[in-house]
Design an enzyme around this catalytic site. Structure first.
Site, short mmCIF file in Angstrom:
data_model
loop_
_atom_site.label_atom_id
_atom_site.label_comp_id
_atom_site.label_asym_id
_atom_site.label_seq_id
_atom_site.Cartn_x
_atom_site.Cartn_y
_atom_site.Cartn_z
N ALA A 85 -1.39 -2.56 10.69
CA ALA A 85 -0.96 -3.24 12.05
C ALA A 85 -2.06 -4.02 13.05
O ALA A 85 -3.14 -4.01 12.53
CB ALA A 85 -0.46 -2.03 13.02
N GLU B 89 3.84 14.21 18.78
CA GLU B 89 3.08 14.92 17.59
C GLU B 89 1.72 15.35 18.01
O GLU B 89 1.19 16.18 17.60
CB GLU B 89 3.12 13.76 16.57
CG GLU B 89 2.75 13.98 15.15
CD GLU B 89 2.70 12.87 14.26
OE1 GLU B 89 3.75 12.21 13.96
OE2 GLU B 89 1.56 12.54 13.52
N SER C 4 -2.56 -9.19 -2.41
CA SER C 4 -3.33 -8.98 -3.49
C SER C 4 -2.31 -8.73 -4.76
O SER C 4 -2.00 -7.48 -4.41
CB SER C 4 -4.77 -8.19 -3.85
OG SER C 4 -4.38 -7.24 -2.69
N HIS D 228 6.76 9.12 20.10
CA HIS D 228 7.07 10.36 18.92
C HIS D 228 5.55 10.70 18.65
O HIS D 228 5.39 11.79 18.51
CB HIS D 228 7.79 9.66 18.09
CG HIS D 228 7.75 10.36 16.66
ND1 HIS D 228 6.61 10.28 15.93
CD2 HIS D 228 8.49 11.03 15.96
CE1 HIS D 228 6.80 11.04 14.73
NE2 HIS D 228 7.97 11.38 14.65
N ASN D 229 4.80 9.53 18.36
CA ASN D 229 3.55 10.05 17.78
C ASN D 229 2.62 10.97 18.93
O ASN D 229 1.89 11.74 18.59
CB ASN D 229 2.58 8.71 17.31
CG ASN D 229 3.15 8.12 16.04
OD1 ASN D 229 4.29 8.62 15.69
ND2 ASN D 229 2.27 7.45 15.40
N ALA E 24 0.88 -1.16 0.07
CA ALA E 24 -0.06 0.16 0.20
C ALA E 24 0.94 1.17 -0.02
O ALA E 24 2.02 1.33 -0.35
CB ALA E 24 -0.95 -0.05 1.19
N VAL E 25 0.28 2.56 0.19
CA VAL E 25 1.27 3.64 0.23
C VAL E 25 2.60 3.48 0.69
O VAL E 25 3.52 3.79 0.27
CB VAL E 25 0.42 4.83 0.75
CG1 VAL E 25 -0.10 4.71 2.11
CG2 VAL E 25 1.07 6.01 0.31
N MET E 26 2.56 3.12 2.01
CA MET E 26 3.83 3.14 2.88
C MET E 26 5.01 2.02 2.34
O MET E 26 6.14 2.41 1.88
CB MET E 26 3.69 2.78 4.21
CG MET E 26 2.98 4.00 4.95
SD MET E 26 3.99 5.38 4.99
CE MET E 26 5.33 5.04 6.17
N SER F 234 8.77 6.93 10.52
CA SER F 234 7.85 8.14 10.81
C SER F 234 8.47 9.01 9.36
O SER F 234 9.33 8.88 8.96
CB SER F 234 8.30 8.96 11.98
OG SER F 234 7.73 10.14 11.89
N GLY F 235 7.23 9.73 9.25
CA GLY F 235 7.41 10.65 7.78
C GLY F 235 6.32 10.50 6.82
O GLY F 235 6.18 11.26 5.93
N LYS G 20 8.56 5.06 18.61
CA LYS G 20 7.69 5.47 17.59
C LYS G 20 6.30 6.00 18.27
O LYS G 20 5.72 7.14 18.08
CB LYS G 20 7.73 4.64 16.83
CG LYS G 20 6.47 4.98 15.64
CD LYS G 20 7.05 6.10 14.84
CE LYS G 20 6.21 6.35 13.49
NZ LYS G 20 4.73 6.23 13.46
P1 NBP Z 1 -2.45 -0.01 5.48
O1 NBP Z 1 -2.39 0.14 6.98
O2 NBP Z 1 -3.64 0.48 4.76
O3 NBP Z 1 -2.65 -1.58 5.28
C1 NBP Z 1 -2.77 -2.19 3.75
C2 NBP Z 1 -1.71 -2.97 3.34
O4 NBP Z 1 -2.00 -4.45 4.38
C3 NBP Z 1 -2.19 -3.77 2.18
O5 NBP Z 1 -0.64 -4.03 1.35
C4 NBP Z 1 -2.93 -5.02 2.56
O6 NBP Z 1 -2.86 -6.07 1.50
C5 NBP Z 1 -2.31 -5.31 3.69
N1 NBP Z 1 -2.94 -6.48 4.38
C6 NBP Z 1 -3.84 -6.38 5.10
BR1 NBP Z 1 -4.94 -5.00 5.27
N2 NBP Z 1 -4.31 -7.64 5.61
C7 NBP Z 1 -3.40 -8.48 5.48
C8 NBP Z 1 -3.29 -9.70 5.64
N3 NBP Z 1 -4.00 -10.55 6.52
N4 NBP Z 1 -2.03 -10.40 5.09
C9 NBP Z 1 -1.42 -9.62 4.26
N5 NBP Z 1 -1.55 -8.37 3.92
C10 NBP Z 1 -2.38 -7.84 4.56
O7 NBP Z 1 -1.00 0.54 4.67
P2 NBP Z 1 -0.45 1.61 5.04
O8 NBP Z 1 -0.91 3.07 5.16
O9 NBP Z 1 0.63 1.72 3.77
O10 NBP Z 1 0.45 1.54 6.20
C11 NBP Z 1 1.33 0.38 6.22
C12 NBP Z 1 1.82 0.22 7.88
O11 NBP Z 1 2.56 1.47 8.12
C13 NBP Z 1 0.58 0.35 8.90
O12 NBP Z 1 1.05 -0.35 9.89
C14 NBP Z 1 0.65 1.76 8.85
O13 NBP Z 1 0.01 1.93 10.59
C15 NBP Z 1 2.14 2.27 9.09
N6 NBP Z 1 2.45 3.46 9.08
C16 NBP Z 1 1.56 4.27 7.91
C17 NBP Z 1 1.86 5.80 7.89
C18 NBP Z 1 0.99 6.36 6.86
O14 NBP Z 1 1.17 7.60 6.90
N7 NBP Z 1 0.06 5.95 6.13
C19 NBP Z 1 2.97 6.31 8.51
C20 NBP Z 1 3.54 5.34 9.36
C21 NBP Z 1 3.45 4.31 9.64
P3 NBP Z 1 -3.96 -5.98 0.46
O15 NBP Z 1 -3.51 -5.16 -0.67
O16 NBP Z 1 -4.03 -7.23 -0.28
O17 NBP Z 1 -5.24 -5.79 1.08
#
Ligand code: NBP
Length: 484
Positions: free
Chosen positions: A81, A194, A39, A190-191, A16-18, A133-134, A187
């Site tokens: 998470a 924030e 997927s 940190h949040n 996904a995005v991160m 972070s970021g 972390k």
């Molecule tokens: P998301 O938190 O939205 O998670 C989506 C991802 O998780 C997709 O790749 C999805 O796969 C996968 N996934 C899920 Br939901 N259930 C799954 C499972 N049972 N088995 C395998 N894959 C699974 O993505 P994100 O916003 O990129 O964040 C990723 C992590 O980074 C999170 O823990 C988030 O808290 C942390 N984080 C995010 C940010 C931010 O700014 N967004 C910043 C810092 C940290 P799929 O495509 O098959 O559904």
């Protein structure tokens, strides 16, 4: 799958995005990156959009993904998470061997990380909970990274993470924080900081808007100006950007068309819960979390807005307050409250480190938070200097530099809290941080009375100021005092 010609130095699970931004960051920095997503569509999308920008090895199964990694295998998980993280860890562990490294880069609760590290360690696999972070921009162009886990794994992982992290003065914003859950704990705090930082900026905005009567564009200029001084930080910088944005549809300032209910994903709440367990007052963070909660309590607010008495409210003009002085006072109140939030956050980190034997060096945090992360700020250099001078300082506020700053800020801070109260404008973090500060300064706290009450109803005993031991007064008897 046939063995690929070249193996990947690092793999990313969860695109996904991160995850996709992190994978692109590794690839841009010359690493071959194995990528896998549950997927396949997300994997295909990444390769079709960015496949030519670096060396990616896409896989459709975890087994194939692990087979494309060089040894020791290093795989970063970037999935939602919670249970998803456990599912992916187990899938990876089933395909991995002793000495391989699984890194969880998501926002995991640190106690989950402690549990997962123990489970993986029993299988001989290194598990590293790494706070990243970021946001998405940081993941792509240089985050601040807070890895925990075994120190040994950092030897192989460190150079890879250093190559993608943000850099300030040539120093990468990543270092090994400590064992098992230390990285995710840090972390989390940190949040939490924030949350407090964003709330104090919000309170300053609210005062400039509704006490000083300034328009958002005018306030944006004030924030730009503040960003040139002690408050120089990413959050102040983006505040000016948000406030100067005009809504294309209505022509109004964007801030006026955004619903005033703040969301949250949980790390602020975790910070407060952990602080409660550790007995550390993080009042600024706590009030910031509660303020978000109150903002989102729509039904209650719908019932109470305009429907509760406020007393005799007044205006800045009626109070004869100079507008220019008020704006400067607000800046100082913001700075003072922010210092308190950081001091409290560092207190929590110290307590967490002591409780878990993590041996976290606060100077490391002040260093790696200077770039890449959301709370990056100029004054983190000062925090590092404070801990350089006195690693055991009881509170950051006692450091000579910050003590001097507080001396300059405190009168303005009091004026702002008094004025906000007279004007009926809420300043939960400004006010609670000032009370916290005054509590630290107070020679006598009402806790003596609380001890008396506790002894009265529960025979909980109290200590005396003039002799050692515990004592109890026979409240329902002749009220003599007996040693306990
Ligand atoms: P998301 O938190 O939205 O998670 C989506 C991802 O998780 C997709 O790749 C999805 O796969 C996968 N996934 C899920 Br939901 N259930 C799954 C499972 N049972 N088995 C395998 N894959 C699974 O993505 P994100 O916003 O990129 O964040 C990723 C992590 O980074 C999170 O823990 C988030 O808290 C942390 N984080 C995010 C940010 C931010 O700014 N967004 C910043 C810092 C940290 P799929 O495509 O098959 O559904």
């Amino acid at each position: 799958m046939s063995k690929p010609d070249s193996l990947a130095q690092i793999g990313v699970v969860g695109l996904a995005v991160m995850g996709s931004n992190l994978a692109r960051n590794f690839a841009r920095n010359g690493h071959t990156v194995a990528v896998y997503n549950r997927s396949t569509a997300r994997t295909d999308q990444l390769i079709s959009d960015f496949g030519t920008t670096g060396n990616f090895l896409p896989s459709k199964t975890v087994k194939d993904f692990v087979a494309t990694l060089e040894r020791p295998r290093r795989a970063i998980i970037m999935v939602k998470a919670g249970p998803a993280t456990d599912a992916v860890i187990n899938e990876l562990a089933n395909e991995m061997d002793e000495g391989d490294i699984i890194i969880d880069g998501g926002n995991a609760l640190y106690t989950d990380t402690i549990r997962r590290e123990a489970e993986m360690s029993a299988k001989g696999i290194h598990f590293v909970g790494a706070g990243i972070s970021g946001g998405e921009e940081g993941a792509l162009n240089g985050p601040s990274i807070m890895p925990g886990g075994p120190a040994e794994s950092y030897e192989s992982l460190g150079p890879l993470l250093e190559s993608i992290a943000a850099e300030v003065d040539g120093v990468p914003c990543v270092t090994h924080i400590g064992p098992d859950g230390a990285g995710h704990f840090v972390k989390m705090v940190h949040n939490g900081i924030e949350y407090a930082d964003m709330q104090v900026i919000g309170e300053a905005y609210q005062l400039l808007r509704y006490a000083a009567g300034m328009e958002p564009a005018e306030i944006a200029e004030v924030f730009k100006n503040w960003n040139e001084g002690d408050l120089d930080s990413y959050l102040i910088e983006i505040t000016a950007e948000v406030l100067s944005q005009v809504d294309a549809e209505t022509g109004k300032p964007l801030i006026d068309v955004i619903v005033d209910a703040a969301g949250q994903k949980g790390t602020g709440r975790w910070t407060v819960k952990a602080a409660l367990d550790l007995g550390i007052p993080v009042t600024g963070i706590g009030e910031a979390v509660f303020a978000r909660g109150l903002s989102g309590a729509r039904e209650q607010r719908n019932a109470t807005i305009g429907n509760l008495p406020g007393g005799e409210l007044t205006t800045l003009e009626a109070l004869g307050v100079d507008r220019g002085q008020f704006v400067e006072d607000v800046r100082r109140a913001l700075y003072a409250s922010k210092l308190v939030a950081y001091a409290q956050g560092f207190d929590e980190i110290k307590a967490g480190s002591d409780e878990n034997n993590w041996d976290i060096d606060p100077r490391d945090l002040a260093t790696i938070w200077r770039g890449g992360c959301i709370i990056r700020a100029k004054f983190l250099d000062r925090i590092k200097e404070a801990y350089d001078t006195n690693p055991g300082v009881e509170s950051l506020l006692l450091d000579p530099y910050f003590k001097g700053e507080m001396g300059d800020l405190v009168d303005s801070w009091r004026r702002v809290v008094i004025l906000a109260t007279q004007l009926g404008l809420p300043v939960p973090v400004f006010a609670s941080s000032l009370s916290y500060y005054d509590s630290l300064r107070a020679e006598r706290l009402p806790a003596a009375l609380i001890q008396g009450q506790r002894d009265f109803f529960g025979a909980h005993t109290y200590e005396r100021v003039d002799k050692p031991g515990a004592f109890h007064t026979l409240w329902s008897g002749d009220r003599t005092e007996i040693p306990s």
